[in-house]
Write a protein that holds these residues in place. Structure first.
Motif, PDB file in Angstrom:
ATOM      1  N   ARG A   1       4.452 -29.105 -11.599  1.00  0.00           N
ATOM      2  CA  ARG A   1       3.359 -29.319 -12.550  1.00  0.00           C
ATOM      3  C   ARG A   1       2.614 -30.620 -12.323  1.00  0.00           C
ATOM      4  N   ILE A   2       3.262 -31.628 -11.746  1.00  0.00           N
ATOM      5  CA  ILE A   2       2.566 -32.909 -11.578  1.00  0.00           C
ATOM      6  C   ILE A   2       1.325 -32.775 -10.692  1.00  0.00           C
ATOM      7  N   PHE A   3       1.250 -31.681  -9.911  1.00  0.00           N
ATOM      8  CA  PHE A   3       0.070 -31.492  -9.057  1.00  0.00           C
ATOM      9  C   PHE A   3      -1.071 -30.802  -9.802  1.00  0.00           C
ATOM     10  N   LEU A  26      11.156 -44.171 -11.007  1.00  0.00           N
ATOM     11  CA  LEU A  26      11.614 -43.385 -12.153  1.00  0.00           C
ATOM     12  C   LEU A  26      12.106 -41.992 -11.792  1.00  0.00           C
ATOM     13  N   GLY A  27      11.521 -41.440 -10.736  1.00  0.00           N
ATOM     14  CA  GLY A  27      11.867 -40.058 -10.391  1.00  0.00           C
ATOM     15  C   GLY A  27      11.175 -39.068 -11.324  1.00  0.00           C
ATOM     16  N   ILE A  28      11.246 -37.779 -10.932  1.00  0.00           N
ATOM     17  CA  ILE A  28      10.552 -36.725 -11.688  1.00  0.00           C
ATOM     18  C   ILE A  28      11.550 -35.612 -11.955  1.00  0.00           C
ATOM     19  N   PRO A  29      11.695 -35.198 -13.203  1.00  0.00           N
ATOM     20  CA  PRO A  29      12.630 -34.090 -13.475  1.00  0.00           C
ATOM     21  C   PRO A  29      12.225 -32.848 -12.675  1.00  0.00           C
ATOM     22  N   PHE A  74      -4.935 -32.927 -14.610  1.00  0.00           N
ATOM     23  CA  PHE A  74      -4.711 -33.655 -15.868  1.00  0.00           C
ATOM     24  C   PHE A  74      -3.245 -33.774 -16.252  1.00  0.00           C
ATOM     25  N   TYR A  75      -2.345 -33.223 -15.446  1.00  0.00           N
ATOM     26  CA  TYR A  75      -0.954 -33.224 -15.891  1.00  0.00           C
ATOM     27  C   TYR A  75      -0.312 -34.582 -15.685  1.00  0.00           C
ATOM     28  N   ARG A  76       0.278 -35.107 -16.765  1.00  0.00           N
ATOM     29  CA  ARG A  76       0.970 -36.389 -16.684  1.00  0.00           C
ATOM     30  C   ARG A  76       2.315 -36.241 -17.372  1.00  0.00           C
ATOM     31  N   LEU A  77       3.308 -36.896 -16.816  1.00  0.00           N
ATOM     32  CA  LEU A  77       4.603 -36.890 -17.486  1.00  0.00           C
ATOM     33  C   LEU A  77       4.534 -37.849 -18.653  1.00  0.00           C
ATOM     34  N   ASP A  98      -0.031 -45.874  -4.445  1.00  0.00           N
ATOM     35  CA  ASP A  98      -0.317 -46.372  -5.791  1.00  0.00           C
ATOM     36  C   ASP A  98       0.689 -45.839  -6.795  1.00  0.00           C
ATOM     37  N   ASN A  99       0.917 -44.499  -6.716  1.00  0.00           N
ATOM     38  CA  ASN A  99       1.874 -43.886  -7.638  1.00  0.00           C
ATOM     39  C   ASN A  99       3.281 -44.442  -7.424  1.00  0.00           C
ATOM     40  N   ALA A 100       3.670 -44.571  -6.123  1.00  0.00           N
ATOM     41  CA  ALA A 100       5.020 -45.064  -5.816  1.00  0.00           C
ATOM     42  C   ALA A 100       5.221 -46.437  -6.453  1.00  0.00           C
ATOM     43  N   VAL A 101       4.186 -47.265  -6.384  1.00  0.00           N
ATOM     44  CA  VAL A 101       4.287 -48.606  -6.962  1.00  0.00           C
ATOM     45  C   VAL A 101       4.269 -48.515  -8.485  1.00  0.00           C
ATOM     46  N   GLU A 148       8.215 -42.850   0.110  1.00  0.00           N
ATOM     47  CA  GLU A 148       9.456 -42.804  -0.652  1.00  0.00           C
ATOM     48  C   GLU A 148       9.539 -44.015  -1.564  1.00  0.00           C
ATOM     49  N   ASP A 149       9.946 -43.768  -2.805  1.00  0.00           N
ATOM     50  CA  ASP A 149      10.155 -44.908  -3.707  1.00  0.00           C
ATOM     51  C   ASP A 149      11.514 -44.793  -4.372  1.00  0.00           C
ATOM     52  N   SER A 150      11.943 -45.868  -5.030  1.00  0.00           N
ATOM     53  CA  SER A 150      13.214 -45.865  -5.764  1.00  0.00           C
ATOM     54  C   SER A 150      12.912 -46.072  -7.236  1.00  0.00           C
ATOM     55  N   VAL A 193       5.810 -45.436 -18.877  1.00  0.00           N
ATOM     56  CA  VAL A 193       4.846 -45.977 -17.911  1.00  0.00           C
ATOM     57  C   VAL A 193       3.506 -45.263 -18.061  1.00  0.00           C
ATOM     58  N   SER A 194       3.555 -43.900 -18.177  1.00  0.00           N
ATOM     59  CA  SER A 194       2.306 -43.168 -18.298  1.00  0.00           C
ATOM     60  C   SER A 194       1.590 -43.584 -19.581  1.00  0.00           C
ATOM     61  N   ARG A 195       2.404 -43.709 -20.651  1.00  0.00           N
ATOM     62  CA  ARG A 195       1.782 -44.056 -21.931  1.00  0.00           C
ATOM     63  C   ARG A 195       1.158 -45.432 -21.889  1.00  0.00           C
ATOM     64  N   GLY A 214      -3.682 -44.147 -15.739  1.00  0.00           N
ATOM     65  CA  GLY A 214      -3.735 -42.859 -15.037  1.00  0.00           C
ATOM     66  C   GLY A 214      -4.513 -41.823 -15.813  1.00  0.00           C
ATOM     67  N   THR A 215      -5.079 -40.870 -15.060  1.00  0.00           N
ATOM     68  CA  THR A 215      -5.857 -39.808 -15.666  1.00  0.00           C
ATOM     69  C   THR A 215      -5.188 -38.455 -15.495  1.00  0.00           C
ATOM     70  N   GLY A 216      -4.133 -38.411 -14.678  1.00  0.00           N
ATOM     71  CA  GLY A 216      -3.514 -37.113 -14.377  1.00  0.00           C
ATOM     72  C   GLY A 216      -4.295 -36.366 -13.324  1.00  0.00           C
TER      73      GLY A 216
HETATM   74  P1  ADP Z   1      -1.604 -40.331 -13.029  1.00  0.00           P
HETATM   75  O1  ADP Z   1      -0.827 -41.203 -12.109  1.00  0.00           O
HETATM   76  O2  ADP Z   1      -3.006 -40.715 -13.163  1.00  0.00           O
HETATM   77  O3  ADP Z   1      -0.921 -40.101 -14.324  1.00  0.00           O
HETATM   78  P2  ADP Z   1      -1.107 -38.319 -11.026  1.00  0.00           P
HETATM   79  O4  ADP Z   1      -1.741 -36.990 -10.861  1.00  0.00           O
HETATM   80  O5  ADP Z   1      -1.222 -39.244  -9.911  1.00  0.00           O
HETATM   81  O6  ADP Z   1      -1.691 -38.900 -12.362  1.00  0.00           O
HETATM   82  O7  ADP Z   1       0.397 -38.060 -11.349  1.00  0.00           O
HETATM   83  C1  ADP Z   1       0.800 -37.164 -12.301  1.00  0.00           C
HETATM   84  C2  ADP Z   1       2.100 -37.558 -12.945  1.00  0.00           C
HETATM   85  O8  ADP Z   1       3.151 -37.427 -11.972  1.00  0.00           O
HETATM   86  C3  ADP Z   1       2.164 -38.976 -13.361  1.00  0.00           C
HETATM   87  O9  ADP Z   1       1.707 -39.126 -14.691  1.00  0.00           O
HETATM   88  C4  ADP Z   1       3.608 -39.336 -13.214  1.00  0.00           C
HETATM   89  O10 ADP Z   1       4.296 -39.033 -14.411  1.00  0.00           O
HETATM   90  C5  ADP Z   1       4.126 -38.428 -12.150  1.00  0.00           C
HETATM   91  N1  ADP Z   1       4.296 -39.148 -10.866  1.00  0.00           N
HETATM   92  C6  ADP Z   1       3.416 -39.236  -9.854  1.00  0.00           C
HETATM   93  N2  ADP Z   1       3.937 -39.936  -8.829  1.00  0.00           N
HETATM   94  C7  ADP Z   1       5.166 -40.323  -9.200  1.00  0.00           C
HETATM   95  C8  ADP Z   1       6.200 -41.098  -8.573  1.00  0.00           C
HETATM   96  N3  ADP Z   1       6.064 -41.599  -7.356  1.00  0.00           N
HETATM   97  N4  ADP Z   1       7.330 -41.291  -9.273  1.00  0.00           N
HETATM   98  C9  ADP Z   1       7.483 -40.781 -10.503  1.00  0.00           C
HETATM   99  N5  ADP Z   1       6.542 -40.045 -11.148  1.00  0.00           N
HETATM  100  C10 ADP Z   1       5.399 -39.828 -10.501  1.00  0.00           C
END
Ligand code: ADP
Length: 530
Positions: free
Chosen positions: A474-476, A465-468, A479-482, A433-436, A461-463, A486-488, A492-494
């Motif tokens: 922290r994404i784990f 936005l990527g994550i800094p 509630f943490y969301r980047l 779901d996240n990858a999509v 694996e996806d192509s 897209v997040s805005r 998603g709930t984080g």
């Molecule tokens: P949510 O998707 O509900 O925001 P998640 O816990 O699944 O919460 O993810 C946390 C954050 O990690 C997301 O808000 C997103 O910014 C980042 N993230 C997760 N998976 C990916 C991904 N495949 N590619 C880029 N960013 C991701």
């Protein structure tokens, strides 16, 4: 003479038996009563530094007087009989007191009620005979004993006997006073030791407490810096103690004014080593300065912020699908318009999808809280990855956006992994779901299952936005969301990755991510073999 020797020996023993200076005087008087007649006894101390004669014991005509009723007398070399004795160091015998007091100097007469009269101004003294005996210590006169008789004169022999008794009394009083001083000294030492022990204990407690404690004196200098303060600030006790607090904690001056001494805690930001800490301060004034107790609330505060953000996010997340459902239902209910069967179907589909979304959100919140309370049962079963992956993909394909392709590669003949089938499926769905979701421009999503030696490895694996790299751990977090567009935009709930990591951990596995901003991300789950 033998009886006199006997008397003195007994006297020495009797006087030496008490260590109370007051009791020594009493005993001395008892000894006198048996050997020399008298109507009055006054024992005085003489302080050579102050040159003052002070009464210590007085007895007149059968009555014990409070020595303080007799005024202290100043030594006067020209004056009274006591002063003469002090000056000469010799006993003085006066069998003609009435005559003497006329000769100048200050004389007092005390009656049995303790009334002091200055003599002769107020009439002739009742005393007829008196002897004055010096009390000596190491050759110096340190007191005077007076014996008075209203009737008989004293003999030289009596003076000699009294002198000897006075010498014994003087020694016994000195001994008793020394003892008392020694006792006071050792009591003071015991007290000092107790205070020191208490201090040491307090210092140990201060070292052990979890709160940072430091003391700043009136000049702004740090005088105490406990271990927790070291942990909080990274400054050692040596860095801090005896240095100005403003140097030890740059930025202190700005926050110090906001800490009210003696009031409740305040939480303030302080930059320590380039990082902003939220610290809770309590300050109390002590004799040596102001004591500060500090707690690090940075993570609590971050959690608080995340929580309130979460409430906002969830309410927003819930409102969007609910608005969709409500709008579609309203339209379906209208009687004034005729809907085409295809429109009705579309509206019903909106309701169905949005309802799914609603239940997903509530499910996530529910699972997260069950995980927190450790109330989510996790099975350890033998799971064949091939069929599980096929089933999951089947389920996913229907909701793939057009621009996204999904490729699956499962190594054949893999042994079963140890996992909870349903929870593992949830993990795969979350990652896919996240990858999509975080590949807004579409692109390939690849799910691979391989079997390196120690367990099964699943990668997604996806192509996108990527994550800094700074955010990859922290994404784990809960509630943490980047903060990305897209997040805005919602969706998603984080909680997804938090739940995913917790599930993987509880199945005995690990999860990690490799990602490059703008290039894509690869999530890797390792699980043990069954
Ligand atoms: P949510 O998707 O509900 O925001 P998640 O816990 O699944 O919460 O993810 C946390 C954050 O990690 C997301 O808000 C997103 O910014 C980042 N993230 C997760 N998976 C990916 C991904 N495949 N590619 C880029 N960013 C991701």
């Amino acid at each position: 003479m033998t009886s006199r020797v006997q008397l003195l020996l007994d006297a020495a023993r009797y006087l030496g038996e008490t260590l109370e200076p007051g009791r020594v005087h009493e005993r001395f008087h008892e000894l006198l009563a048996d050997s020399i007649h008298h109507d009055g006894v006054v024992v005085s101390d003489y302080d050579p530094d102050e040159q003052v004669i002070r009464c210590e014991y007085a007895w007149v005509e059968g009555n014990r007087l409070d020595p303080s009723t007799l005024p202290p007398v100043h030594y006067n070399p020209e004056g009274g009989m006591q002063s003469k004795v002090i000056k000469s160091g010799e006993p003085l015998l006066a069998n003609d007191v009435v005559e003497r007091v006329k000769g100048g100097g200050t004389f007092y007469d005390v009656d049995k009620e303790g009334t002091v009269r200055k003599v002769p101004d107020t009439g002739p003294p009742g005393t007829q005979a008196a002897m004055m005996l010096p009390v000596k210590h190491e050759g110096r006169v340190v007191g005077v004993v007076q014996l008075m008789s209203d009737s008989e004169p004293y003999t030289d022999e009596q003076v000699e006997l009294a002198e000897a008794l006075v010498a014994l009394m003087g020694a016994a009083v000195r001994n008793a006073r020394l003892h008392r001083a020694a006792a006071a000294e050792s009591a003071a030492r015991v007290r000092a030791e107790a205070v020191a022990a208490e201090r040491e204990q307090a210092a140990n407690v201060l070292e052990a407490v979890g709160e940072g404690i430091f003391l700043v004196d009136g000049d702004g200098i740090v005088r105490l810096w406990n271990r927790a303060a070291v942990g909080l600030t990274g400054k050692t006790a040596d860095d801090a103690c005896d240095h100005a607090i403003a140097e030890v904690l740059p930025g202190w001056e700005t926050i110090a004014g906001q800490i009210r001494i003696g009031e409740g805690p305040v939480t303030l930001p302080l930059e320590v080593d380039g990082a902003e800490l939220w610290l809770s301060f309590v300050a109390v004034r002590s004799a040596e300065g102001v004591v500060y107790a500090v707690r690090d609330l940075t993570s609590e505060r971050a959690l608080e912020e995340a929580k309130s953000e979460f409430v906002a996010t969830v309410s927003h997340e819930l409102r969007t699908p609910m608005a969709g459902i409500y709008g579609a239902a309203q339209t379906l209910l209208r009687e004034d318009i005729e809907l085409e069967p295809s429109d009705r179907r579309m509206l019903l589909e909106i309701i169905a999808t949005q309802a799914v979304r609603l239940s997903q959100i509530t499910e996530e919140v529910l699972i997260a809280s069950r995980l927190d309370r450790d109330e989510l049962p996790i099975e350890r079963e033998r799971v064949d990855l091939g069929p599980l992956v096929a089933e999951t993909i089947e389920h996913m394909r229907s909701r793939l956006p057009d621009a996204t392709t999904l490729a699956v590669d499962v190594e054949p003949d893999l042994p079963p992994a140890s996992a909870d089938r349903d929870r593992l499926q949830q993990v795969l769905v979350n990652l896919l779901d996240n990858a999509v979701k975080y590949s807004p421009n579409g692109g390939p999503v690849v799910l691979e299952v391989t079997g390196p030696a120690d367990g099964v490895r699943i990668t997604v694996e996806d192509s996108g936005l990527g994550i800094p790299s700074s955010e990859q751990q922290r994404i784990f977090e809960k509630f943490y969301r980047l903060d990305t567009q897209v997040s805005r935009a919602g969706g998603g709930t984080g909680l997804g990755l938090y739940i995913t990591r917790e599930l993987v951990r509880r199945m005995g596995g690990t999860i990690g991510v490799q990602s490059e901003l703008g290039v894509g991300s690869t999530f890797t789950v390792d699980l043990p073999w069954a």
